[in-house]
Design a protein around this motif. Structure first.
Motif, PDB file in Angstrom:
ATOM      1  N   LYS A   4       0.881  -1.337  -0.192  1.00  0.00           N
ATOM      2  CA  LYS A   4       0.061   0.032  -0.181  1.00  0.00           C
ATOM      3  C   LYS A   4       0.918   1.141  -0.196  1.00  0.00           C
ATOM      4  O   LYS A   4       1.753   1.348   0.636  1.00  0.00           O
ATOM      5  CB  LYS A   4      -0.979  -0.014   1.062  1.00  0.00           C
ATOM      6  CG  LYS A   4      -2.052  -0.948   1.214  1.00  0.00           C
ATOM      7  CD  LYS A   4      -2.817  -0.721   2.232  1.00  0.00           C
ATOM      8  CE  LYS A   4      -3.817   0.290   1.919  1.00  0.00           C
ATOM      9  NZ  LYS A   4      -5.109   0.516   2.704  1.00  0.00           N
ATOM     10  N   ALA A   5       0.546   2.149  -0.763  1.00  0.00           N
ATOM     11  CA  ALA A   5       1.188   3.403  -0.850  1.00  0.00           C
ATOM     12  C   ALA A   5       0.475   4.196   0.361  1.00  0.00           C
ATOM     13  O   ALA A   5      -0.635   4.181   0.712  1.00  0.00           O
ATOM     14  CB  ALA A   5       0.945   4.184  -1.970  1.00  0.00           C
ATOM     15  N   CYS A   9       2.294  -2.270 -14.588  1.00  0.00           N
ATOM     16  CA  CYS A   9       3.403  -1.280 -15.229  1.00  0.00           C
ATOM     17  C   CYS A   9       4.780  -1.326 -14.839  1.00  0.00           C
ATOM     18  O   CYS A   9       5.558  -0.796 -15.340  1.00  0.00           O
ATOM     19  CB  CYS A   9       2.561   0.016 -15.087  1.00  0.00           C
ATOM     20  SG  CYS A   9       0.933   0.213 -15.282  1.00  0.00           S
ATOM     21  N   ALA A  10       4.998  -2.045 -13.388  1.00  0.00           N
ATOM     22  CA  ALA A  10       6.051  -1.583 -12.851  1.00  0.00           C
ATOM     23  C   ALA A  10       7.288  -2.690 -13.705  1.00  0.00           C
ATOM     24  O   ALA A  10       8.464  -2.459 -13.062  1.00  0.00           O
ATOM     25  CB  ALA A  10       5.983  -2.370 -11.373  1.00  0.00           C
ATOM     26  N   VAL A  11       6.591  -3.650 -14.576  1.00  0.00           N
ATOM     27  CA  VAL A  11       7.766  -4.290 -15.234  1.00  0.00           C
ATOM     28  C   VAL A  11       8.798  -3.279 -16.001  1.00  0.00           C
ATOM     29  O   VAL A  11       9.789  -3.828 -16.097  1.00  0.00           O
ATOM     30  CB  VAL A  11       7.136  -5.461 -16.196  1.00  0.00           C
ATOM     31  CG1 VAL A  11       8.115  -6.202 -16.987  1.00  0.00           C
ATOM     32  CG2 VAL A  11       6.494  -6.628 -15.311  1.00  0.00           C
ATOM     33  N   GLY A  30       6.723   4.103  -8.487  1.00  0.00           N
ATOM     34  CA  GLY A  30       6.691   5.032  -6.852  1.00  0.00           C
ATOM     35  C   GLY A  30       7.364   6.192  -6.795  1.00  0.00           C
ATOM     36  O   GLY A  30       7.748   6.762  -7.947  1.00  0.00           O
ATOM     37  N   ARG A  31       7.018   6.571  -5.792  1.00  0.00           N
ATOM     38  CA  ARG A  31       7.711   8.108  -5.466  1.00  0.00           C
ATOM     39  C   ARG A  31       8.952   7.840  -5.382  1.00  0.00           C
ATOM     40  O   ARG A  31       9.411   6.994  -4.841  1.00  0.00           O
ATOM     41  CB  ARG A  31       7.040   8.849  -4.316  1.00  0.00           C
ATOM     42  CG  ARG A  31       7.509  10.186  -4.037  1.00  0.00           C
ATOM     43  CD  ARG A  31       6.642  10.705  -2.758  1.00  0.00           C
ATOM     44  NE  ARG A  31       5.313  10.683  -2.911  1.00  0.00           N
ATOM     45  CZ  ARG A  31       4.671  11.945  -3.671  1.00  0.00           C
ATOM     46  NH1 ARG A  31       5.392  12.748  -4.331  1.00  0.00           N
ATOM     47  NH2 ARG A  31       3.358  12.056  -3.885  1.00  0.00           N
ATOM     48  N   PRO A  83       9.789   7.083 -15.555  1.00  0.00           N
ATOM     49  CA  PRO A  83       9.210   6.937 -14.158  1.00  0.00           C
ATOM     50  C   PRO A  83       8.104   7.672 -14.095  1.00  0.00           C
ATOM     51  O   PRO A  83       7.807   8.657 -14.752  1.00  0.00           O
ATOM     52  CB  PRO A  83       9.839   7.547 -13.310  1.00  0.00           C
ATOM     53  CG  PRO A  83      11.448   7.382 -13.966  1.00  0.00           C
ATOM     54  CD  PRO A  83      11.073   7.759 -15.529  1.00  0.00           C
ATOM     55  N   PHE A  84       6.862   7.029 -13.543  1.00  0.00           N
ATOM     56  CA  PHE A  84       5.362   7.683 -13.434  1.00  0.00           C
ATOM     57  C   PHE A  84       5.636   8.979 -12.796  1.00  0.00           C
ATOM     58  O   PHE A  84       4.930  10.015 -13.198  1.00  0.00           O
ATOM     59  CB  PHE A  84       4.630   6.896 -12.597  1.00  0.00           C
ATOM     60  CG  PHE A  84       3.830   5.589 -13.332  1.00  0.00           C
ATOM     61  CD1 PHE A  84       4.243   5.179 -14.690  1.00  0.00           C
ATOM     62  CD2 PHE A  84       2.824   5.275 -12.613  1.00  0.00           C
ATOM     63  CE1 PHE A  84       3.647   4.138 -15.173  1.00  0.00           C
ATOM     64  CE2 PHE A  84       2.115   3.984 -13.273  1.00  0.00           C
ATOM     65  CZ  PHE A  84       2.418   3.626 -14.539  1.00  0.00           C
ATOM     66  N   GLU A  85       6.508   9.298 -11.768  1.00  0.00           N
ATOM     67  CA  GLU A  85       6.771  10.615 -11.004  1.00  0.00           C
ATOM     68  C   GLU A  85       7.287  11.741 -12.157  1.00  0.00           C
ATOM     69  O   GLU A  85       6.631  12.712 -11.955  1.00  0.00           O
ATOM     70  CB  GLU A  85       7.781  10.338 -10.001  1.00  0.00           C
ATOM     71  CG  GLU A  85       7.700  11.641  -9.025  1.00  0.00           C
ATOM     72  CD  GLU A  85       8.634  11.506  -8.005  1.00  0.00           C
ATOM     73  OE1 GLU A  85       8.351  12.334  -6.718  1.00  0.00           O
ATOM     74  OE2 GLU A  85       9.641  10.706  -7.974  1.00  0.00           O
ATOM     75  N   LEU A  86       8.098  11.344 -13.001  1.00  0.00           N
ATOM     76  CA  LEU A  86       8.494  12.177 -14.164  1.00  0.00           C
ATOM     77  C   LEU A  86       7.157  12.574 -14.838  1.00  0.00           C
ATOM     78  O   LEU A  86       7.030  13.731 -15.307  1.00  0.00           O
ATOM     79  CB  LEU A  86       9.559  11.366 -14.863  1.00  0.00           C
ATOM     80  CG  LEU A  86      10.081  12.393 -15.922  1.00  0.00           C
ATOM     81  CD1 LEU A  86      10.768  13.291 -15.653  1.00  0.00           C
ATOM     82  CD2 LEU A  86      10.910  11.606 -17.125  1.00  0.00           C
ATOM     83  N   ILE A  87       6.419  11.680 -15.336  1.00  0.00           N
ATOM     84  CA  ILE A  87       5.261  11.870 -16.129  1.00  0.00           C
ATOM     85  C   ILE A  87       4.293  12.633 -15.508  1.00  0.00           C
ATOM     86  O   ILE A  87       3.707  13.578 -16.165  1.00  0.00           O
ATOM     87  CB  ILE A  87       4.625  10.683 -16.490  1.00  0.00           C
ATOM     88  CG1 ILE A  87       5.288   9.628 -17.300  1.00  0.00           C
ATOM     89  CG2 ILE A  87       3.166  10.702 -17.350  1.00  0.00           C
ATOM     90  CD1 ILE A  87       4.823   8.083 -17.608  1.00  0.00           C
ATOM     91  N   ALA A  88       3.969  12.531 -14.322  1.00  0.00           N
ATOM     92  CA  ALA A  88       3.055  13.313 -13.603  1.00  0.00           C
ATOM     93  C   ALA A  88       3.529  14.603 -13.354  1.00  0.00           C
ATOM     94  O   ALA A  88       2.668  15.709 -13.216  1.00  0.00           O
ATOM     95  CB  ALA A  88       2.819  12.514 -12.329  1.00  0.00           C
TER      96      ALA A  88
END
Length: 117
Positions: free
Chosen positions: A21-22, A40-42, A47-48, A60-65
Motif C-alpha cells: 500500500k502506498a 506497469c512496474a515491469v 513509486g515516489r 518513471p511515473f513521477e516524471l510523467i506526473a
C-alpha cells in the motif's frame, strides 16, 4: 510460548504476502497504485522518488506526473487511446483502471519537482 511462534510466523507471512500500500492514498488512487505495481512496474518505476525505471526507455511515473501540461484529462486521454502507446504496450485499459491509474499518478505531483539526472 510455543504457541506464539506459529502466530508470529503466520503474521510475518501475511505481512509479506499482502499487497503493498502506498501511504495516504484514496481508495481510487490505491486501486491505481495496485494496478501499476501489477501491470506497469515491469517497465516503469511506479513509486515516489524512483530514480530509474527497470526499462530505460520507460519514464518513471513521477516524471510523467510532473511534466508541464500533464493533467487528469491529458493522462486519461493518453491511456484511453491505445494508438498512443509504444508498440510494447499494446493492451487496453478499461475505464475503471484508467481512473485509478490517473488518480494514483496525480498523487506523485510535487511542487518544485526536479527530474533525476
Amino acid at each position: 510460548m510455543k504457541h506464539l511462534l506459529p502466530l508470529a510466523v503466520m503474521a510475518l507471512i501475511a505481512a509479506v504476502a499482502a499487497p503493498a500500500k502506498a501511504p495516504h492514498l484514496s481508495p481510487k488512487a490505491q486501486r491505481g497504485f495496485t494496478f501499476a505495481q501489477a501491470h506497469c512496474a515491469v517497465c516503469h518505476a511506479v513509486g515516489r522518488d524512483a530514480q530509474q525505471s527497470p526499462e530505460p526507455g520507460a519514464p518513471p511515473f513521477e516524471l510523467i506526473a510532473n511534466k508541464r501540461g500533464v493533467t487528469r484529462t491529458t493522462l486519461t486521454v493518453f491511456l484511453r487511446d491505445a494508438h498512443n502507446y509504444p508498440e510494447a504496450m499494446q493492451f487496453k485499459l478499461d475505464r475503471r483502471a484508467i481512473d485509478g491509474l490517473v488518480s494514483y499518478m496525480l498523487t506523485l505531483r510535487r511542487p518544485g519537482y526536479h527530474p533525476p539526472i
